[in-house]
Design an enzyme around this catalytic site. Structure first.
Site, PDB file in Angstrom:
ATOM      1  N   CYS A  75       0.816  -1.232   0.000  1.00 46.51           N
ATOM      2  CA  CYS A  75       0.000   0.000   0.000  1.00 46.51           C
ATOM      3  C   CYS A  75       0.844   1.275   0.000  1.00 46.51           C
ATOM      4  O   CYS A  75       0.328   2.353  -0.262  1.00 46.51           O
ATOM      5  CB  CYS A  75      -0.957  -0.006   1.175  1.00 46.51           C
ATOM      6  SG  CYS A  75      -2.073  -1.408   1.143  1.00 46.51           S
ATOM      7  N   HIS A 118      -3.296   7.018   2.537  1.00 42.05           N
ATOM      8  CA  HIS A 118      -3.709   5.729   1.975  1.00 42.05           C
ATOM      9  C   HIS A 118      -5.117   5.394   2.474  1.00 42.05           C
ATOM     10  O   HIS A 118      -5.384   5.464   3.671  1.00 42.05           O
ATOM     11  CB  HIS A 118      -2.706   4.652   2.393  1.00 42.05           C
ATOM     12  CG  HIS A 118      -3.210   3.274   2.149  1.00 42.05           C
ATOM     13  ND1 HIS A 118      -3.722   2.878   0.931  1.00 42.05           N
ATOM     14  CD2 HIS A 118      -3.301   2.196   2.965  1.00 42.05           C
ATOM     15  CE1 HIS A 118      -4.101   1.619   1.024  1.00 42.05           C
ATOM     16  NE2 HIS A 118      -3.861   1.184   2.239  1.00 42.05           N
ATOM     17  N   ASN A 152     -10.238  -0.272  -0.419  1.00 41.00           N
ATOM     18  CA  ASN A 152      -8.784  -0.145  -0.288  1.00 41.00           C
ATOM     19  C   ASN A 152      -8.146  -0.694  -1.571  1.00 41.00           C
ATOM     20  O   ASN A 152      -8.215  -1.894  -1.833  1.00 41.00           O
ATOM     21  CB  ASN A 152      -8.333  -0.941   0.948  1.00 41.00           C
ATOM     22  CG  ASN A 152      -6.827  -0.880   1.173  1.00 41.00           C
ATOM     23  OD1 ASN A 152      -6.060  -0.553   0.268  1.00 41.00           O
ATOM     24  ND2 ASN A 152      -6.402  -1.210   2.379  1.00 41.00           N
TER      25      ASN A 152
HETATM   26  O1  UT7 Z   1      -3.889  -1.338   3.472  1.00 44.11           O
HETATM   27  C1  UT7 Z   1      -2.854  -1.747   4.326  1.00 44.11           C
HETATM   28  C2  UT7 Z   1      -3.120  -1.372   5.737  1.00 44.11           C
HETATM   29  N1  UT7 Z   1      -4.366  -1.944   6.137  1.00 44.11           N
HETATM   30  C3  UT7 Z   1      -4.982  -1.454   7.186  1.00 44.11           C
HETATM   31  O2  UT7 Z   1      -4.510  -0.493   7.714  1.00 44.11           O
HETATM   32  C4  UT7 Z   1      -6.226  -2.140   7.685  1.00 44.11           C
HETATM   33  C5  UT7 Z   1      -6.358  -1.918   9.136  1.00 44.11           C
HETATM   34  N2  UT7 Z   1      -7.427  -2.639   9.788  1.00 44.11           N
HETATM   35  C6  UT7 Z   1      -8.742  -2.377   9.614  1.00 44.11           C
HETATM   36  O3  UT7 Z   1      -9.110  -1.560   8.784  1.00 44.11           O
HETATM   37  C7  UT7 Z   1      -9.735  -3.054  10.506  1.00 44.11           C
HETATM   38  O4  UT7 Z   1      -9.027  -3.711  11.541  1.00 44.11           O
HETATM   39  C8  UT7 Z   1     -10.642  -4.079   9.784  1.00 44.11           C
HETATM   40  C9  UT7 Z   1     -11.630  -3.356   8.891  1.00 44.11           C
HETATM   41  C10 UT7 Z   1      -9.792  -5.045   8.985  1.00 44.11           C
HETATM   42  C11 UT7 Z   1     -11.428  -4.856  10.831  1.00 44.11           C
HETATM   43  O5  UT7 Z   1     -12.203  -3.939  11.630  1.00 44.11           O
HETATM   44  P1  UT7 Z   1     -12.159  -4.032  13.221  1.00 44.11           P
HETATM   45  O6  UT7 Z   1     -13.090  -3.014  13.714  1.00 44.11           O
HETATM   46  O7  UT7 Z   1     -10.716  -3.921  13.647  1.00 44.11           O
HETATM   47  O8  UT7 Z   1     -12.741  -5.428  13.507  1.00 44.11           O
HETATM   48  P2  UT7 Z   1     -12.067  -6.647  14.281  1.00 44.11           P
HETATM   49  O9  UT7 Z   1     -11.036  -7.302  13.433  1.00 44.11           O
HETATM   50  O10 UT7 Z   1     -11.698  -6.219  15.662  1.00 44.11           O
HETATM   51  O11 UT7 Z   1     -13.286  -7.585  14.411  1.00 44.11           O
HETATM   52  C12 UT7 Z   1     -14.418  -7.264  15.258  1.00 44.11           C
HETATM   53  C13 UT7 Z   1     -15.484  -8.310  15.039  1.00 44.11           C
HETATM   54  C14 UT7 Z   1     -14.945  -9.725  15.131  1.00 44.11           C
HETATM   55  O12 UT7 Z   1     -15.929 -10.542  15.687  1.00 44.11           O
HETATM   56  P3  UT7 Z   1     -15.861 -10.995  17.217  1.00 44.11           P
HETATM   57  O13 UT7 Z   1     -14.556 -11.734  17.335  1.00 44.11           O
HETATM   58  O14 UT7 Z   1     -15.876  -9.720  17.998  1.00 44.11           O
HETATM   59  O15 UT7 Z   1     -17.069 -11.832  17.374  1.00 44.11           O
HETATM   60  C15 UT7 Z   1     -14.725 -10.101  13.693  1.00 44.11           C
HETATM   61  O16 UT7 Z   1     -14.795 -11.492  13.483  1.00 44.11           O
HETATM   62  O17 UT7 Z   1     -16.010  -8.171  13.720  1.00 44.11           O
HETATM   63  C16 UT7 Z   1     -15.882  -9.394  13.024  1.00 44.11           C
HETATM   64  N3  UT7 Z   1     -15.659  -9.113  11.611  1.00 44.11           N
HETATM   65  C17 UT7 Z   1     -16.654  -8.945  10.755  1.00 44.11           C
HETATM   66  N4  UT7 Z   1     -17.986  -9.004  10.913  1.00 44.11           N
HETATM   67  C18 UT7 Z   1     -18.752  -8.799   9.842  1.00 44.11           C
HETATM   68  C19 UT7 Z   1     -14.482  -8.945  10.964  1.00 44.11           C
HETATM   69  N5  UT7 Z   1     -14.702  -8.690   9.685  1.00 44.11           N
HETATM   70  C20 UT7 Z   1     -16.052  -8.690   9.514  1.00 44.11           C
HETATM   71  C21 UT7 Z   1     -16.915  -8.468   8.424  1.00 44.11           C
HETATM   72  N6  UT7 Z   1     -18.247  -8.544   8.626  1.00 44.11           N
HETATM   73  N7  UT7 Z   1     -16.444  -8.199   7.191  1.00 44.11           N
END
Ligand code: UT7
Length: 321
Positions: free
Chosen positions: A112, A242, A272
């Site tokens: 990225c 980004h 993204n």
């Molecule tokens: O481009 C290179 C750099 N990339 C980045 O900087 C990306 C950085 N990270 C992010 O943007 C976020 O961490 C994500 C969008 C990837 C994830 O969002 P989050 O708010 O950090 O969610 P999380 O990983 O903490 O997950 C929270 C909950 C989990 O469920 P439990 O364990 O709390 O039951 C996940 O399993 O949300 C769940 N989850 C989803 N639910 C519905 C994760 N992805 C999804 C989804 N739909 N697509």
């Protein structure tokens, strides 16, 4: 006085297949509401099977060339995570598809952060007199490396291309690339990766761990560039970071001390797009009339490697290709 790189043209291209959150929610355990509220993404575009990375890159490149009023460059740099083939680089193919003769042509791999690494490379070639005019493309067909069963990545990434033309010029011209800083930390290699090995082909990301690292690293290097450019935060007209997640973009603006409304965002429309994200955001903001000649832009990115970078730029008077 040695020449500096001046931005002289810009263009972009999205592939034709629009993919909505609802379409993804029909096959993955997710929802439009979750994706919008946690990432800011409403839709993204995927390249059809018969469209190569070099096709998207050449389409964006053709627009950038047209916008610059030039038909030739002596250097083509392509930043991508998803090249046409593992070997050779995609840049020679892009040059050939654009009928650019036999320029220097090579790829840059910094995920990225790829576009900023490519921009710095091309600017260095111009400053050293090796190149007079360069086409720099950020392009991805990320949909090809997404695990269709992984809601954590499949909902986030999209395909697209953005390109700029750089020419040799003077530091006091609008469009002159200002200070630029780049960095990496290989200790974080496993956080964003397509794992090696015969069975592995899909992209993986430890999103939660990456989130805060992205905010920290981008804010550190963006502030370093502000110092080098001798700009105050109030001098920055647009923060162009980004487009990883709308929440990251906002947190980053807060961390640097730039009002959120000064951060450029097109993540709702494209997701993204990794190496394509900054030039796509720039071109969309230009097309909407948001970025005007003379505006001070602070660019910053973070990605796999881990890698990060930032650059300062006074926007030139460039139009549509
Ligand atoms: O481009 C290179 C750099 N990339 C980045 O900087 C990306 C950085 N990270 C992010 O943007 C976020 O961490 C994500 C969008 C990837 C994830 O969002 P989050 O708010 O950090 O969610 P999380 O990983 O903490 O997950 C929270 C909950 C989990 O469920 P439990 O364990 O709390 O039951 C996940 O399993 O949300 C769940 N989850 C989803 N639910 C519905 C994760 N992805 C999804 C989804 N739909 N697509």
């Amino acid at each position: 006085m040695s020449p500096v790189a001046v931005l002289a043209g810009i263009g972009s291209r999205l592939p034709p297949r629009l993919v909505t959150n609802d379409e993804l929610a029909a096959r993955l355990d997710t929802s439009d509401e979750w994706i919008r509220s946690r990432t800011g993404i409403a839709r993204r575009y995927f390249a059809p099977d018969d469209m190569q990375t070099s096709d998207l890159a050449a389409a964006a490149g053709a627009e950038a060339l047209k916008s610059s009023g030039e038909s030739q460059v002596d250097t083509v740099v392509v930043a991508t995570t998803t090249p046409d083939r593992p070997c050779p680089g995609t840049a020679p193919t892009v040059a050939s598809k654009l009928g650019l003769g036999q320029p220097a042509a090579f790829d840059v791999s910094a995920v990225c952060t790829g576009f900023l690494y490519a921009l710095a490379n091309a600017a260095g070639l111009i400053a050293s007199g090796v190149s007079e005019r360069a086409l720099v493309v950020g392009v991805e067909t990320f949909s090809r490396i997404l695990d269709p069963t992984d809601r954590g990545t499949s909902t986030i990434f999209g395909d697209g291309a953005g390109a700029v033309v750089l020419r040799a010029g003077r530091p006091d011209e609008l469009g002159a690339l200002g200070p630029c800083t780049l960095g990496s930390d290989g200790e974080g290699v496993d956080l964003i990766t397509v794992p090696a090995g015969p069975e592995a082909r899909y992209f993986t990301m430890q999103g939660k761990r990456v989130f805060w690292l992205a905010v920290q690293r981008m804010s550190q290097c963006a502030q370093e560039v502000l110092r080098q450019a001798e700009w105050r935060t109030t001098d920055v007209d647009h923060l162009v970071s980004h487009q990883a997640n709308q929440r990251i973009t906002w947190q980053l603006a807060d961390e640097i001390g730039i009002p959120r409304e000064r951060s450029v965002s097109n993540i709702a429309e494209v997701g993204n797009t990794a190496a394509a994200s900054i030039p796509l955001a720039l071109d969309h903001a230009r097309a909407e009339g948001l970025i005007k000649a003379g505006d001070r832009l602070l660019l910053t990115a973070f990605g796999g490697g881990l890698t990060w970078g930032a650059a300062a730029l006074r926007w030139p008077a460039v139009g549509r290709g």
